[in-house]
Design a protein around this motif. Structure first.
Motif, short mmCIF file in Angstrom:
data_model
loop_
_atom_site.label_atom_id
_atom_site.label_comp_id
_atom_site.label_asym_id
_atom_site.label_seq_id
_atom_site.Cartn_x
_atom_site.Cartn_y
_atom_site.Cartn_z
N ASP A 102 0.66 -1.05 -0.09
CA ASP A 102 -0.13 -0.17 -0.64
C ASP A 102 1.27 1.14 0.18
OD1 ASP A 102 -2.61 -1.60 0.59
OD2 ASP A 102 -1.39 -1.73 2.39
N PHE A 103 2.07 1.34 0.49
CA PHE A 103 3.07 2.53 0.50
C PHE A 103 4.39 1.49 0.08
CE2 PHE A 103 5.06 6.06 3.04
CZ PHE A 103 4.22 6.77 1.92
N ILE A 104 5.51 2.68 -0.57
CA ILE A 104 6.58 2.52 -0.75
C ILE A 104 7.36 3.12 -0.03
CG2 ILE A 104 8.23 1.53 -2.47
CD1 ILE A 104 6.25 0.93 -3.71
N ILE A 105 8.25 2.93 0.64
CA ILE A 105 10.05 4.09 0.52
C ILE A 105 11.34 3.49 0.41
CG2 ILE A 105 11.05 4.80 3.31
CD1 ILE A 105 8.44 3.89 4.66
N GLY A 106 11.68 4.29 -0.37
CA GLY A 106 13.16 3.65 -0.30
C GLY A 106 14.01 5.19 -0.08
N THR A 107 14.93 4.51 0.24
CA THR A 107 16.61 5.19 1.32
C THR A 107 17.61 5.31 0.29
OG1 THR A 107 17.54 5.78 2.55
CG2 THR A 107 17.13 3.43 2.77
N THR A 108 17.69 6.34 -0.26
CA THR A 108 18.79 6.21 -1.14
C THR A 108 19.64 7.81 -1.55
OG1 THR A 108 18.46 6.94 -3.56
CG2 THR A 108 16.95 7.82 -2.42
N GLY A 109 21.43 7.05 -1.55
CA GLY A 109 22.14 7.70 -1.56
C GLY A 109 22.88 8.02 -2.81
N ARG A 110 21.87 6.70 -4.09
CA ARG A 110 22.27 6.68 -5.91
C ARG A 110 20.79 6.84 -5.68
NH1 ARG A 110 26.10 2.08 -5.42
NH2 ARG A 110 28.66 2.35 -3.95
N PHE A 129 7.36 6.80 -0.23
CA PHE A 129 8.13 8.53 0.36
C PHE A 129 9.77 8.27 -0.27
CE2 PHE A 129 10.53 9.88 4.11
CZ PHE A 129 10.02 10.83 4.77
N ILE A 130 10.56 9.16 -0.18
CA ILE A 130 11.54 8.78 -0.51
C ILE A 130 12.73 9.67 0.79
CG2 ILE A 130 13.75 10.03 -1.87
CD1 ILE A 130 12.13 8.31 -3.44
N ASP A 131 13.45 8.97 1.58
CA ASP A 131 14.78 9.74 2.06
C ASP A 131 15.87 9.39 1.49
OD1 ASP A 131 16.01 9.75 4.18
OD2 ASP A 131 16.23 8.05 4.77
#
Length: 300
Positions: A102-110, A129-131
């Protein structure tokens, strides 16, 4: 409710992104109710060739399920890292389609993890959501400009375009540096609703004995622990500094990365005997290196 978190690195792998991701997961697991599901889609440990550690394909801890994808090994080069990420992305999309979050989070240095998050959300029709831990368009253009100025400018334009698509369509964005807010404001992206949670100090380092080292030896140890890559440029700093300081100081470099071989070559060329290159280690052992050091080399 089903939540998916994408992170390329996750413990027991060593990486700043790995440690940030697990902190996020631990806090998220406290916030959601037992009937909700949190799925972490990541890779098997692959950060450094010199640090091999195994992990299960699937781990379940309470309402958190960790799915680890086996990816080809890489040697720090852009081509091999791109190949590794393509394999991860294809398998991650497959997992995501199966879970139907239902919801996606991405933590990204690239930013590619951000793009994966964006595409996955589009495929399964969910919000995301983007971190944001780095500005990929700046990083990649800086690297490519070293080879060809035109290529650097083209890559900056292309990845800046992708940056905007990913960030403008996100339900929310968090940044680790307040400087990012000004940067994206200039790019024409509205940031007034973005959040700011920086990197912190991990628990393993909170209770370290900080009494001064009482080393009475004439040789003082200077410690650097971390990545040895293009961003750090240690090969431009350490060899010449060690040569000028002489035998009264010993540099200990704990880590690995794409520029380690170049650093080794420059040390050998200068015939230095006061630089010690050590392979990556777990955090408990790393704490001991910190305790024994006289000087910490903090590189930004």
């Amino acid at each position: 409710m089903k939540i998916v978190l994408f992170t390329f690195y996750y413990p027991p792998d060593l990486s700043a992104g790995s440690f940030r991701a697990v902190a996020m997961v631990e806090e998220l697991s406290k916030k959601i109710t037992p009937i909700n599901e949190l799925h972490v889609i990541t890779t098997h440990p692959n950060r450094y060739q010199s640090y091999k550690i195994t992990a299960e394909d699937t781990d379940v801890v309470g309402n958190v399920t960790i799915h680890r994808i086996r990816v080809p090994s890489h040697h720090g080069g852009m081509a091999s890292q791109a190949c590794t990420f393509v394999v991860f992305s294809l398998m991650a999309l497959r997992y995501c389609f199966s879970i139907k979050p239902d919801f996606i989070i991405g933590t990204t240095g690239r930013m590619m993890t951000g793009i994966l998050t964006w595409l996955s959300a589009f495929v399964v029709r969910s919000h995301y959501f983007i971190d944001l831990r780095d500005i990929f368009s700046e990083t990649i253009s800086d690297l490519l400009s070293g080879y060809n100025h035109i290529l650097g400018r083209l890559s900056k334009a292309f990845f800046s375009f992708l940056d905007k698509r990913v960030l403008l369509n996100a339900a929310g964005v968090n940044v680790v540096s307040e400087g990012f807010l000004e940067y994206f404001d200039i790019q024409g992206i509205e940031t007034s609703n973005w959040s700011f949670f920086p990197n912190g100090v991990d628990q393993e380092f909170i209770n370290i004995d900080v009494h001064p080292n009482t080393n009475q030896l004439s040789t003082k140890t200077i410690l650097y622990a971390g990545n040895i890559g293009s961003g750090q440029g240690l090969e431009l700093i350490i060899p010449e500094t060690a040569r000028k300081l002489g035998s009264d100081f010993l540099f200990q470099i704990v880590g690995d990365g794409g520029k380690r071989k170049l650093l080794e070559k420059k040390i050998a060329t200068l015939g230095l005997h006061n630089v010690e290159l050590l392979s990556p280690v777990g955090r408990e052992q790393l704490v001991e290196y910190y305790r024994q050091a006289d000087i910490l080399f903090l590189h930004l």
